[in-house]
Design a protein around this motif. Structure first.
Motif, short mmCIF file in Angstrom:
data_model
loop_
_atom_site.label_atom_id
_atom_site.label_comp_id
_atom_site.label_asym_id
_atom_site.label_seq_id
_atom_site.Cartn_x
_atom_site.Cartn_y
_atom_site.Cartn_z
N GLY A 220 0.78 -1.23 0.00
CA GLY A 220 0.00 0.00 0.00
C GLY A 220 0.81 1.28 0.00
O GLY A 220 0.27 2.35 -0.30
N PHE A 221 2.10 1.18 0.31
CA PHE A 221 2.90 2.40 0.44
C PHE A 221 3.20 3.07 -0.91
O PHE A 221 3.54 4.25 -0.93
N GLY A 222 3.10 2.35 -2.00
CA GLY A 222 3.36 2.97 -3.31
C GLY A 222 2.11 3.44 -4.03
O GLY A 222 2.18 3.94 -5.16
N TYR A 223 0.99 3.32 -3.35
CA TYR A 223 -0.31 3.57 -3.97
C TYR A 223 -0.44 4.99 -4.50
O TYR A 223 -0.97 5.22 -5.60
N THR A 224 0.04 5.97 -3.75
CA THR A 224 -0.16 7.39 -4.11
C THR A 224 1.04 8.00 -4.83
O THR A 224 1.03 9.21 -5.11
N LEU A 225 2.06 7.22 -5.15
CA LEU A 225 3.28 7.78 -5.75
C LEU A 225 3.06 8.52 -7.07
O LEU A 225 3.76 9.49 -7.35
N PRO A 226 2.11 8.09 -7.92
CA PRO A 226 1.87 8.89 -9.14
C PRO A 226 1.53 10.35 -8.85
O PRO A 226 1.83 11.23 -9.66
N ASN B 140 -11.78 5.32 -3.18
CA ASN B 140 -12.02 5.20 -4.62
C ASN B 140 -11.78 6.53 -5.34
O ASN B 140 -11.33 6.55 -6.48
N PHE B 141 -12.08 7.63 -4.65
CA PHE B 141 -11.81 8.95 -5.25
C PHE B 141 -10.32 9.15 -5.44
O PHE B 141 -9.87 9.67 -6.48
N ILE B 142 -9.52 8.74 -4.46
CA ILE B 142 -8.06 8.83 -4.59
C ILE B 142 -7.58 7.97 -5.76
O ILE B 142 -6.71 8.38 -6.53
N LEU B 143 -8.15 6.78 -5.90
CA LEU B 143 -7.82 5.92 -7.03
C LEU B 143 -8.11 6.63 -8.36
O LEU B 143 -7.31 6.57 -9.30
N PHE B 144 -9.24 7.32 -8.42
CA PHE B 144 -9.63 8.06 -9.62
C PHE B 144 -8.61 9.17 -9.93
O PHE B 144 -8.20 9.34 -11.08
#
Length: 373
Positions: free
Chosen positions: A60-66, A134-138
């Protein structure tokens, strides 16, 4: 597939070190690029330890790297184009989505034990996950195309600006960034496709299909590392870079009225014919202004208002005419087209061919054949 992660982590780390300690006169853009590469190093190592060593607490730690990668890439290109004031505070606004997303992830994901995270990422569905997650995923999905468009706009503005100041663009037009943008676009498409194929958006499990993404990340590292090490600043303290304002008011504060500009035009044209300053392939508007002993913004006004061209078009029109003149005197073909182009002020084959065809409607070879007939 683990070899990709190992090579990626080593390569990105070495490139970052070289940028910081081996590149001469490293700048703010080099520091941003080095930081970007360090983040890649950590992500490759994290993925290696997670996928192949089973350290599930890293899940989960790389989830927001983009949300960090894309703004850093934008900062880097923006600082290459204009590094006069270094890193700008306003850039930090671009990091707000990354910070907010990680604040949420910290409380909702990072503080949870590995077993809970495994269950969450592998056994939950899109409909059962929190709306904010899900919004963060979007946002993560859309961040790359959004920043690709922002960078593309930067490049368009950059090209328009240098045409007003330089007569040759080959060393400063950042053509390689186009390769980078294509690579990032492919990465985004492959990432999106692989995640759909693997069912990632419905069940957030990590599979070998997602490893394809790292191959393209490695490609991007190679491109940006190679060109980034070679790249210098291209718009530091440029003279005559008045703000672009459409209409008559563009030169309102230049101090040169239209009548004076019109009266100076014959002197400019005579100087061009007699002294041929365009034969200097690195000629800039400040160079020509110094030779004419007038301010560069006045010279820009004369060329724009009285001739209807920017500096780039103005100088290269003389170079094309010089090439045509030399071709007509080269009936015995003692000189190659490229030699004639270099003698006429061009400094690369690609720019010579494109400029010549744009102005004459013919390629240099077609024109030469027509003259020989």
């Amino acid at each position: 597939m683990d070899i990709i992660l190992i090579i990626g982590s080593i390569l990105s780390f070495i490139l970052a070190i070289f940028l910081l300690f081996k590149k001469k006169n490293n700048s703010s853009s080099d520091k941003v690029l080095a930081f970007w590469l360090f983040i890649f190093t950590l992500d490759f190592l994290r993925s290696y330890m997670l996928f192949f060593k089973g350290y599930m607490f890293l899940l989960g730690f790389g989830y927001t790297l983009p949300l960090l990668y894309a703004p850093l890439l934008y900062f880097y290109i923006a600082l290459i184009i204009d590094n006069r004031n270094g890193f700008k505070i306003r850039f930090l606004w671009h990091l707000i989505p990354f910070v907010l997303a990680n604040i949420y992830m910290y409380f909702y994901i990072y503080l949870k034990p590995a077993e809970w995270r495994i269950t969450f990422f592998e056994d939950t569905s899109f409909s059962s996950r929190p709306i904010l997650f899900n919004f963060i995923l979007f946002i993560v999905v859309l961040v790359y195309p959004a920043y690709i468009m922002l960078i593309f706009r930067l490049l368009i503005n950059h090209v328009q600006k240098i045409k007003k100041i330089y007569s040759c663009r080959d060393q400063i037009d950042l053509y390689w960034v186009n390769y980078l943008l294509v690579s990032v676009s492919v990465l985004w498409i492959v990432s999106l496709y692989s995640k759909f194929v693997s069912g990632y958006f419905n069940s957030l499990h990590y599979s070998n299909a997602t490893m394809t993404i790292y191959f393209f990340e490695l490609l991007i590292i190679m491109i940006i590392g190679y060109f980034g090490f070679k790249q210098g600043m291209v718009l530091i303290g440029l003279p005559g870079t008045e703000k672009d304002v459409s209409g008559i008011s563009k030169y309102k504060t230049s101090g040169l009225n239209s009548n004076d500009a019109k009266s100076f035009l014959p002197l400019l044209l005579k100087y061009m014919e007699t002294n041929k300053p365009y034969l200097n392939s690195q000629l800039s508007i400040s160079d020509l202004a110094k030779q004419l002993k007038i301010p560069s913004n006045h010279l820009s006004q004369i060329i724009n208002e009285q001739i209807g061209k920017n500096f780039f078009e103005f100088i290269n029109s003389y170079r094309v005419e010089e090439v045509k003149l030399q071709i007509s005197g080269n009936k015995e073909k003692r000189f190659t087209l490229l030699a004639i182009a270099f003698d006429s002020g061009f400094n690369s084959k690609s720019s010579f061919n494109s400029i010549f065809k744009k102005q004459t409607g013919l390629t240099p070879k077609e024109y030469m054949k027509g003259q020989a007939a």
